[in-house]
Design an enzyme around this catalytic site. Structure first.
Site, PDB file in Angstrom:
ATOM      1  N   ARG A 183       4.922 -12.916   9.753  1.00 17.02           N
ATOM      2  CA  ARG A 183       5.675 -11.722   9.392  1.00 17.02           C
ATOM      3  C   ARG A 183       6.976 -11.658  10.183  1.00 17.02           C
ATOM      4  NH1 ARG A 183       1.769  -7.421   8.830  1.00 17.02           N
ATOM      5  NH2 ARG A 183       3.290  -5.824   9.258  1.00 17.02           N
ATOM      6  N   GLU A 204       0.882  -1.168   0.000  1.00 19.56           N
ATOM      7  CA  GLU A 204       0.000   0.000   0.000  1.00 19.56           C
ATOM      8  C   GLU A 204       0.923   1.223   0.000  1.00 19.56           C
ATOM      9  OE1 GLU A 204      -2.708   0.159   3.329  1.00 19.56           O
ATOM     10  OE2 GLU A 204      -3.464   2.107   2.667  1.00 19.56           O
ATOM     11  N   LYS A 244       4.586   0.719   9.003  1.00 19.71           N
ATOM     12  CA  LYS A 244       4.672   2.030   8.360  1.00 19.71           C
ATOM     13  C   LYS A 244       3.988   3.105   9.192  1.00 19.71           C
ATOM     14  CE  LYS A 244       3.146   0.137   4.633  1.00 19.71           C
ATOM     15  NZ  LYS A 244       2.553  -0.150   3.317  1.00 19.71           N
TER      16      LYS A 244
END
Ligand code: ATP
Ligand code: MG
Length: 571
Positions: A263, A37, A273
């Site tokens: 992850r 994104e 982020k």
């Protein structure tokens, strides 16, 4: 290119792909995608996903798409789009012609939503966002059906078209899938698939004022691109039934398989982020590419190589359980890489003057130094030597403790590639008692660093010639946070930033380095002997030498690994 230079370990996803290929699935193709994104820059966690997706595609002669997941116009920016491409390329991967944007599919997504309405699988809901939340139920209680659930197809179509045409306020209506309000998986309780947002989108401008949600857009984008294996992190595991539900209802070209993996979490930093952006915006760091940041740009600026990041990603492996990876492992990967190829040079970070009292004033000479003892084909260079030198302040002790083998009054040490020297006197400031100069004699017969009479010295220290050296600024970096998981107390309202390490950056401005460093290109990497690996900062120009420490020389990870090997061997 890509992961081919790294020895590959197997993992469960590779096994699934191999089985699929053997079973003749997907016409023998492997098509993956990396779907960032564009709401911030990529970090080392994304590198794991990039290496996995591109790595598998390359390995099985397939391809990997770069797709921007740009369905949220309020947070996304064009500048991130460009940097993300630079990051992926820098890591060594290439998407070829396959660069896509979820926003390219807005019309398709709209048409598929209409299809769902017509098949009575979606409805326009006019509850407020707060009511929708309340009606959704909890993990232990089923949800409650919306009073708008039984609207007719004609009414739904009319409302949905008018949503698209800008007739309503944000939050007035949403389009929801009609699945099951009592499903044990909350994601299946009539999830929202389109919402009204009046914001300028970075690509479609104001053409659209309704935007699809991630769950709706992602599976359809995968299907439209013919993705065979859609790899994502574990938090999407509970979304998989929804991913499959949409694709089962819709006349899409194919049904990709979603596979989840754990992850990457890295100790003493944050990989999100949303949090990294706050460090940037609130001035904790000097931008996204601050060398302390775990972003790809930060690691690049710090001096990490793409090879070291790829081998790190290979080393951490791909599994199903969350774990916290030690920073020492990342540091091990860069040391391993640079040990093989970085030129060794001498630089004194905290200089103190040494005068060789028996070396002629006007004389100077050039001594031969080996560029890399690990790779003799890298040759040698000439290092200037003269009467006045600088050595590291902590390589001298007036009152040496036990096992201190460096310079001290009356003690003889070797100057690397040069001579044996013996300390004969110390000059001090009369009032402060600070040491201003160390006086030594040198032994001319030890030129090159060995004595003809076989006399041994225990210490070898680095040095630079005062007349020839260049002044430099060296930036030393330490971990960004003082605790291994800075988010650990967020539930107690203790912000992750309160664990920011104020000593994470140290600037040494009067370092003295050998003249060969002047000619280095910005970004070049080298080893300061006995200190660590460094790289010339991008901002460093002809007049100003600035070096970033990538990593010190001590390798704690190698020790941990050795211990693990030994204990495994003992079993
Ligand atoms: P962030 O929380 O940092 O914003 P994200 O998952 O929201 O991360 P995306 O841009 O949506 O960021 O991520 C793109 C891809 O990278 C996704 O497939 C996601 O699963 C993967 N990814 C993100 N963070 C990690 C991580 N720490 N380890 C492995 N993969 C990750
Ligand atoms: Mg995301």
């Amino acid at each position: 290119m890509g992961s081919k230079d790294v020895s590959v370990r197997s993992n469960f996803i590779r096994n699934i792909i191999q089985e699929d290929l053997q079973a003749g699935k997907n016409q023998g193709q492997v098509i993956t995608r990396f779907p960032p994104e564009p709401n911030g820059l990529l970090h080392i966690g994304h590198a794991k996903s990039i290496c996995l997706n591109f790595g598998l595609a390359y390995e099985f002669s397939g391809r990997c798409h770069l797709r921007y997941d740009d369905t949220n116009p309020t947070k996304e920016e064009e500048s991130y789009v460009k940097s993300i491409q630079d990051n992926v390329k820098w890591l060594g991967y290439d998407w070829g012609e396959h660069l896509y944007y979820a926003s390219d599919y807005f019309q398709h997504l709209f048409d598929y939503a209409v299809y769902l309405i017509k098949s009575q699988k979606a409805y326009v809901c006019s509850l407020t966002p707060e009511e929708i939340r309340r009606y959704r139920g909890t993990l232990t209680e089923p949800g409650q059906e919306s009073p708008y659930r039984e609207r007719s197809v004609a009414e739904n179509l009319d409302l949905f078209y008018r949503m698209r045409d800008g007739h309503f306020q944000e939050g007035e209506h949403v389009l929801r899938a009609k699945i099951d309000m009592s499903a044990s998986n909350i994601n299946l309780r009539d999830p929202v698939i389109f919402r009204i947002v009046y914001a300028k989108h970075h690509r479609t401008g104001t053409t659209w004022c309704i935007f699809p949600t991630y769950d709706f857009a992602h599976c359809i984008s995968d299907a439209l691109e013919g993705i065979t294996h859609s790899l994502c992190s574990l938090e999407f595991e509970d979304h998989r039934p929804l991913y499959d539900w949409f694709l089962d209802q819709l006349p899409v070209p194919c049904h990709p398989q979603q596979i989840e993996f754990a992850r990457l979490n890295l100790a003493y930093t944050v990989l999100s982020k949303r949090r990294l952006i706050r460090l940037v915006n609130e001035g904790y760091v000097d931008g996204w590419d601050d060398p302390r940041m775990p972003t790809i740009s930060g690691l690049q600026r710090r001096g990490f190589t793409p090879e070291s990041i790829r081998s790190f990603c290979e080393r951490i492996g791909v599994g199903k359980s969350e774990s916290l990876v030690d920073m020492a492992m990342l540091e091990h990967s860069i040391r391993e890489d640079l040990n093989k190829r970085a030129t060794r040079v001498m630089g004194v970070l905290d200089p103190i003057k040494v005068v060789l009292v028996n070396y002629p004033e006007a004389e100077e000479e050039y001594l031969e130094a080996i560029n890399n003892p690990e790779d003799l084909s890298m040759g040698t260079r000439k290092v200037p030597f003269s009467r006045t030198l600088y050595i590291e302040r902590n390589d001298f002790r007036e009152d040496p403790p036990k096992k201190y083998f460096r310079l001290a009054p009356g003690r003889e040490v070797r100057l690397r590639y040069a001579y044996y020297i013996t300390c004969v006197d110390v000059v001090k400031d009369k009032t402060t008692q600070e040491i201003l100069e160390i006086q030594c004699t040198y032994d001319p017969s030890t030129r090159g660093g060995d004595s003809p009479d076989g006399r041994k010295v225990k210490g070898t220290i680095h040095w630079v010639s005062a007349k020839h050296c260049c002044q430099a600024e060296v930036r030393l970096y330490d971990r960004l946070f003082t605790v291994s998981d800075p988010t650990k107390d967020e539930k107690r309202d203790i912000d992750f930033k309160s664990y920011f390490n104020p000593d994470s950056k140290q600037v040494l401005s009067s370092c003295q380095v050998e003249p060969s460093l002047k000619g280095l290109e910005p970004g070049s990497r080298f080893q300061f002997e006995r200190q660590g690996y460094f790289c010339r900062d991008e901002s460093s120009d002809g007049n100003r030498l600035i070096f970033n420490r990538i990593v010190g020389l001590r390798d704690t990870w190698a020790k941990i690994e050795k211990r693990q090997d030994m204990s495994q061997g003992a079993k």
